[in-house]
Write an enzyme that holds these catalytic residues in place. Structure first.
Site, PDB file in Angstrom:
ATOM      1  CD  GLU A  38       0.749  27.185 -15.470  1.00 12.81           C
ATOM      2  OE1 GLU A  38       1.091  28.137 -14.760  1.00 12.81           O
ATOM      3  OE2 GLU A  38       0.341  27.598 -16.845  1.00 12.81           O
ATOM      4  CE  LYS A  50       3.857  31.566 -13.643  1.00  9.79           C
ATOM      5  NZ  LYS A  50       2.227  31.308 -14.173  1.00  9.79           N
ATOM      6  CB  CYS A  71       2.471  29.824 -18.055  1.00  7.50           C
ATOM      7  SG  CYS A  71       0.953  30.379 -18.960  1.00  7.50           S
TER       8      CYS A  71
END
Length: 557
Positions: free
Chosen positions: A296, A355, A407
């Site tokens: 990321e 995301k 994440c």
């Protein structure tokens, strides 16, 4: 006689001055003992979490918590639960203040501990029911379910399951996910206290009801037996062949660069590490990967809008000759996205994943006007809110279906499961932990990925900008990992799997069942308490003399 009389006289004079004070201090210490035990048992629970491998400390932590709460009134239980939450969460979440100072850290802990306070009241309410460890463990999981959803879409960090990556209970993640794994640990802890309590009663009185003894022993034994029985669900055998994967950790500059310069430097570092790996492959010192995974924020410069960034990524992809998953920050139609980009060495960008579970106060700012009124620096750090993606991200990379979980998303059950049900044969968790320095955050997140590997029986890779990057087998075992704040790459042949564990198939159903179990226990406890109060009122009323009879008795014949 004189000596004796004098001694007695002195004793009589001293007694009123010393004994009450001694009793007062002793009483205060006794009153403080439950509060101290609640806070210290919360601290013990924290010590059971990574990077330490003391997973078993969760059992005595919940045993002490059960002792503190059993038979308490709801007000006392609220306070004791809050102290337990503070003891647990204050050290566990200290990393949240690394970049922004102690204010947000303390505010987050204060809010999250409220959930545990309510759980404490619930545990106390069910603690007098038959089989209370079962009801109490379900109440804890109901509290975790609430924390994972509110406020601001929830914060599941600190789920009991995430502290069990090295524990004997880990195979239960494949049975019913994090709720079942966490339930087993908490049940075993409360069962430990019940077993000790009943053993003490037997020594004192020589009598223990068989049903109560059975509950205590089963609360200890069933989770362990269940974990052993679930071990066949944990396998690292390849079902769909293998893939050779490369994980790139480019590292970040330590100091001396402003934000824009650092973004470019981070991109250059990851391209450089990829080109270094390509040179090793060409020299026969490393195996040729089928695809490459970047972390990321490896390109916070939008490669769709910035030709220089695009050229850097193109060069890296051509040097290694295989597709790369690149973590970028992309602006599209006026909106900002935390995006994974599938970059083909010949065609360039061919697919994207945005995301979906974005981080409050990190990637977007809830209550922006209120926060700005408190501290303008916080609003300056999040100038523009990120937008949420809407679809699962499964990239087809050289024939392998790779599910992307970016994440923070790894903490949420639904985000990981959606990638597997969408066909992912392995999972990648690209992350950026550089802003949290060398804190325990990266190890806590790595443990989450290990639990997810077992939960869905998938290889999990964790590419991180600054470490710890890792490759995790479907049985939760780490086979390779990097250090922190070093440039490195990991290359390994990993198994691909397509079967679904019971946890994958059942999804949210085990959690719903445990929440309903908690609701049933609380309902039963509430009804029992109401009947008890009514019975007490009736007894008090029956013991009183009716007013008419009392007046007649007072007036006489």
């Amino acid at each position: 006689m004189t000596v004796t009389a004098t001694s007695v006289g002195e004793s009589d004079q001293l007694e009123p001055r010393t004994a009450p004070a001694a009793r007062t201090w002793a009483e205060r210490l006794v009153r403080l003992l439950p509060a101290a035990a609640a806070a210290l048992s919360g601290l013990l629970l924290y010590v059971s979490f990574p990077p330490r491998t003391l997973w078993w400390l969760a059992l005595p932590a919940f045993a002490v918590f059960g002792w503190v709460l059993r038979g308490r009134g709801w007000k006392a239980a609220l306070g004791l639960g809050y102290l337990f939450g503070l003891g647990f969460l204050l050290p566990l979440l200290v990393w949240t203040g690394v970049e922004v100072g102690p204010g947000p850290w303390l505010a987050l802990v204060a809010i999250e501990a409220l959930f545990i306070a309510v759980v404490g009241a619930g545990v106390a309410a069910v603690s007098n029911l038959p089989g209370w460890p079962v009801w109490a463990a379900a109440v804890w999981i109901a509290g975790e379910a609430a924390r994972a959803r509110a406020p601001f879409s929830g914060f599941p960090w600190g789920k009991i399951a995430f502290g069990q990556a090295d524990g004997v209970f880990l195979p239960l993640a494949a049975v019913g996910g994090t709720p079942v794994l966490g339930f087993a640990v908490v049940l075993c802890g409360f069962g430990l206290y019940e077993a000790v309590r009943l053993a003490g009663r037997r020594r004192r009185t020589g009598e223990v009801r068989r049903a109560a003894a059975a509950v205590g022993l089963l609360s200890l034994a069933v989770p362990v037996v269940g974990a052993v029985a679930a071990r066949p669900l944990v396998s690292d055998t390849a079902q769909d062949g293998t893939a050779t994967v490369a994980v790139i950790q480019g590292n970040v500059p330590r100091a001396g660069l402003d934000f824009n310069s650092q973004r470019r430097a981070v991109l250059d570092y990851h391209a450089r590490e990829t080109e270094r790996l390509a040179a090793q492959v060409k020299a026969g010192k490393a195996e040729q990967p089928d695809f490459v995974l970047w972390p990321e924020n490896s390109s916070d410069i939008d490669p769709f809008a910035n030709p220089d960034a695009r050229a850097v990524i193109d060069s890296a992809a051509r040097s290694i000759g295989v597709p790369i998953s690149v973590g970028g920050v992309v602006e599209r139609d006026g909106r900002l996205y935390n995006e994974q980009i599938l970059w083909d060495p010949a065609k360039g960008p061919v697919d994207t994943y945005d995301k979906r579970q974005i981080q409050p106060f990190g990637e977007y700012l809830p209550l922006r006007s209120l926060v700005g009124a408190i501290n303008n620096d916080w609003t300056a750090m999040v100038r523009q809110d990120f937008s949420r993606g809407t679809k699962p991200g499964v990239f087809t990379m050289d024939g392998t279906k790779v599910g992307l979980v970016t994440c923070y998303e790894a903490a949420f059950d639904w985000t990981v499961r959606s990638e597997v049900t969408d066909g992912a044969q392995m999972i990648s968790v690209p992350s950026n932990n550089a802003t949290f320095d060398r804190s325990e955050m990266t190890y806590q997140q790595l443990a989450m990925s290990r639990v997810r590997a077992v939960e869905h029986s998938r290889t999990v890779t964790v590419p991180v900008t600054s470490g710890v990057s890792a490759i995790i087998m479907p049985n939760g075992r780490i086979t390779q990992k990097t250090g922190m704040f070093v440039a490195d790459s990991l290359v390994q042949k990993v198994p691909l799997r397509s079967s679904q564990t019971p946890a994958t198939r059942l999804g949210i159903l085990p959690e719903i069942a445990l929440v309903l179990l908690a609701a049933g226990g609380l309902g039963w406890a509430g009804a029992t308490g109401l009947r008890g109060r009514r019975a007490g009122d009736m007894e008090r009323y029956a013991g009183r003399t009716p007013p008419e009879s009392r007046r007649a008795a007072e007036s006489g014949p």
